[in-house]
Enzyme design. Structure first.
Site, short mmCIF file in Angstrom:
data_model
loop_
_atom_site.label_atom_id
_atom_site.label_comp_id
_atom_site.label_asym_id
_atom_site.label_seq_id
_atom_site.Cartn_x
_atom_site.Cartn_y
_atom_site.Cartn_z
N THR A 13 0.87 -1.19 0.00
CA THR A 13 0.00 0.00 0.00
C THR A 13 0.90 1.23 0.00
OG1 THR A 13 -0.25 -0.25 2.41
CG2 THR A 13 -2.02 -1.10 1.02
N LYS B 168 4.30 -6.95 3.89
CA LYS B 168 4.07 -5.55 3.58
C LYS B 168 3.80 -4.81 4.87
CE LYS B 168 0.62 -3.48 3.21
NZ LYS B 168 -0.14 -2.52 4.10
N THR C 222 -1.44 -1.54 7.80
CA THR C 222 -1.48 -2.94 8.16
C THR C 222 -0.16 -3.66 7.88
OG1 THR C 222 -3.82 -3.01 7.69
CG2 THR C 222 -2.68 -5.09 7.56
N GLU D 128 6.81 4.70 6.96
CA GLU D 128 6.35 5.90 6.27
C GLU D 128 7.16 7.12 6.69
OE1 GLU D 128 1.70 4.50 5.69
OE2 GLU D 128 2.20 5.95 7.25
N ASN E 234 -0.19 11.14 6.18
CA ASN E 234 -1.33 10.62 6.94
C ASN E 234 -2.37 11.67 7.35
OD1 ASN E 234 -0.90 7.59 7.64
ND2 ASN E 234 1.13 8.51 7.88
#
Length: 458
Positions: A188, A214, A232, A318, A446
Site C-alpha cells: 500500500t 508488507k 497494516t 512511512e 497521513n
C-alpha cells in the site's frame, strides 16, 4: 550470504520452496486516482499463493477488538491442520463493513476455491501433468485463507475482485518473477517489496522457507494465534518442510514473538494484521515433530526469516529516516522490560527527537517514568552506540548526565541506524525492539486534505 546457522539466502521468496505457485493481477480494487498510493498507477492489487498439495497451516492475527472480516474468516481456518491457498488484496481493508463485508470475504474464498480447483483439474487431466499435480486432491472453501489491506469502511468492489480471481488463477506458476509480483501486489504505502528465502539442511535434505510481507504505517503488531490485539502488516511464509501442524503453529508463534511483535513505526495496531504460513512437506525430510532436534533447526531458520522481514518493515516506515534497535536491560520482569521498551519506542517526543538526530535522553527518561516498569531515576543508564557495535557512549548514568560531549552523542544518533541502550538496574530481564523515527513526511502522508475528499475517511 549466510549466517552462523548456515542458512543460505536464495532467490524466489514464496516460490523458492517446492510445490508453491503464485500470481498477481491488477483489477482496480481501490480505483485509480483515489487516495494515497494512487501514484503507483496500475499496480497489481490481487494475488494468489497456492500449494500443489495440502499443507500444514499456522496463522497469527491482530488482537485489535475492531478486526477485519478476512481476519474473522481466516483465524479459525488457520487453527485447523491443513490449508492450501491464500488470496489477498490491497486497496481495501474490508474492515467495518458489517455483514456484507463477511459475505464478501466468504465470496472471495469461494470464488478462489472454484478457480484454483478448475485450474488443477485441467492440469491433472493434461498429458503434461506432473506427479504432484495428479495427486493434488479436491480443493474446498476450507482450503482457502483470505487477507485484505487498504482503506477502512469502504465496501469491497466484488465484481472487480471476482474478475481478478478469474484472471489470476491461470497465471499461477513457480517463478521468481511471480513471487515478486505478489510482493508488489500486497503493497500500500510501502515504497519497496519485502521478500526473502533461505535454504538449510534437515537430515541431509535441503529444506526451504520463503516469505514476503508488507507494512510501512499503522505498525505495532500484537498478534496471537487465536486472533481477536496495534497501514497494516501482512506476511506470508511458505516452506517445503515436512512438519506437524501443531509444531508449525508453535514455531510461528515463537518466531513472531521475537520479530513482528517487536516492531513499532507509529504505535498503531492495525485491524488487519495477519501472518500466515503453509508448509507442504515436499522437501521429503523426516517429519518434524514437537521436541526434537529437527524442530530446533527449523525454528532457527524461521526466526531468521521473520526477523529479516520485520526489520524490512521498519526500514521502509512511512517517511522514516532512521532505524533504531532499542535494548532495555535490567528490568524486574519480562513484562516490565517490554513495557519500558514500548513506552520509549512509541513516544512521539522521543521519535521526533530521533528524526532530528537529537540524543535527547530527557525524553527517554520521561517515557520510562510513565511506563508500568519499576524505574529508579538514580540508577538508570541511557547510552548510544553505532549499529551493532559494543562500545556505548553513555549520556546519562546513575541519576545524572555524563560528561560525554553532545557532539559525540549526536554523531551516533544522526546516523541512519543506531542502537539505544537503557539499563534499569532493577533485575535481570531484557527486551529488544526495532523502531523508526517520526518525520514531517509521515504527517504529510497521513494527515488527509480537506480539499481532496479522496484522502479522508477510513
Amino acid at each position: 550470504m549466510s549466517d552462523e546457522n548456515n542458512f543460505k539466502t536464495i532467490s524466489g521468496s514464496i516460490c523458492a520452496p517446492r510445490g508453491f505457485k503464485a500470481a498477481a493481477v491488477f483489477c482496480d480494487i481501490k480505483k485509480l486516482g483515489t487516495g494515497k498510493g494512487s501514484e503507483k498507477g496500475q499496480k497489481r492489487d490481487l494475488a494468489l499463493i497456492v500449494s500443489d498439495v495440502p499443507a500444514a497451516v499456522a496463522g497469527m492475527f491482530t488482537t485489535n477488538q475492531v478486526c477485519a472480516a478476512p481476519v474473522k474468516i481466516s483465524a479459525p481456518r488457520a487453527a485447523k491442520d491443513f490449508a492450501r491457498i491464500i488470496v489477498v488484496n490491497s486497496g481495501n481493508a474490508n474492515t467495518c463493513t458489517g455483514r456484507q463485508g463477511l459475505r464478501d470475504a466468504e465470496m472471495t474464498v469461494r470464488k478462489t476455491a472454484e478457480a484454483v480447483a478448475a485450474l488443477y483439474e485441467r492440469r491433472k487431466n493434461s498429458n503434461r501433468a506432473t506427479v504432484i499435480e495428479r495427486r493434488y486432491g479436491r480443493i474446498t472453501d476450507d482450503d482457502v485463507l483470505v487477507c485484505s489491506t487498504g482503506r477502512i469502511g469502504v465496501p469491497m468492489p466484488m465484481k472487480n475482485i471476482e474478475r481478478g480471481i478469474r484472471e489470476c488463477a491461470p497465471l499461477l506458476a513457480r517463478s521468481t518473477t511471480n513471487a515478486r509480483q505478489v510482493a508488489e501486489a500486497i503493497m500500500t504505502t510501502d515504497t519497496r517489496r519485502k521478500e526473502i528465502a533461505v535454504e538449510f539442511k534437515i537430515d541431509n535434505r535441503a529444506v526451504r522457507i520463503g516469505g514476503i510481507c508488507k507494512g510501512a504505517g499503522m505498525i505495532e503488531p500484537g498478534m496471537t494465534r487465536s486472533g481477536a490485539r496495534h497501514a497494516t502488516m501482512l506476511a506470508f511464509i511458505t516452506s517445503d518442510a515436512a512438519i506437524e501442524s501443531n509444531a508449525l503453529k508453535r514455531a510461528l508463534e515463537a518466531a513472531a514473538a521475537q520479530s513482528f511483535n517487536r516492531i513499532s513505526v507509529d504505535g498503531d495496531m492495525s485491524t488487519n494484521d495477519s501472518v500466515i504460513m503453509l508448509a507442504n512437506g515436499l522437501a521429503g525430510n523426516p517429519r518434524i515433530k514437537n521436541r526434537n532436534s529437527r524442530l530446533e533447526i527449523f525454528r532457527r531458520a524461521l526466526a531468521f526469516v521473520t526477523l529479516e522481514l520485520a526489520k524490512m518493515i521498519v526500514r521502509d516506515a512511512e517517511g522514516a529516516t532512521r532505524f533504531i534497535t532499542l535494548h532495555v536491560h535490567g528490568a524486574r520482569s519480562a513484562r516490565e522490560a517490554e513495557a519500558a521498551a514500548r513506552a520509549i519506542a512509541n513516544s512521539t517526543l522521543v521519535k521526533t527527537s530521533w528524526c532530528g538526530g537529537d540524543p535527547n535522553w530527557g525524553r527517554i527518561l520521561c517515557a520510562l517514568g510513565y511506563s508500568t516498569a519499576k524505574v529508579g531515576e538514580s540508577i538508570v543508564d541511557v547510552g548510544y552506540s553505532r549499529a551493532g557495535e559494543h562500545e556505548i557512549a553513555f549520556a546519562f548514568q546513575r541519576g545524572r548526565p555524563t560528561n560525554v560531549a553532545l557532539n559525540t552523542l549526536a554523531k551516533i544518533t544522526s546516523a541512519p541506524q543506531f542502537d539505544l541502550h537503557v539499563d534499569l538496574h532493577a533485575g535481570a530481564q531484557d527486551f529488544v525492539m526495532y523502531a523508526s523515527d517520526l518525520t514531517e513526511d509521515y504527517v504529510a502522508l497521513n494527515k488527509g486534505d480537506l480539499s481532496d475528499p479522496s484522502t479522508l475517511g477510513g
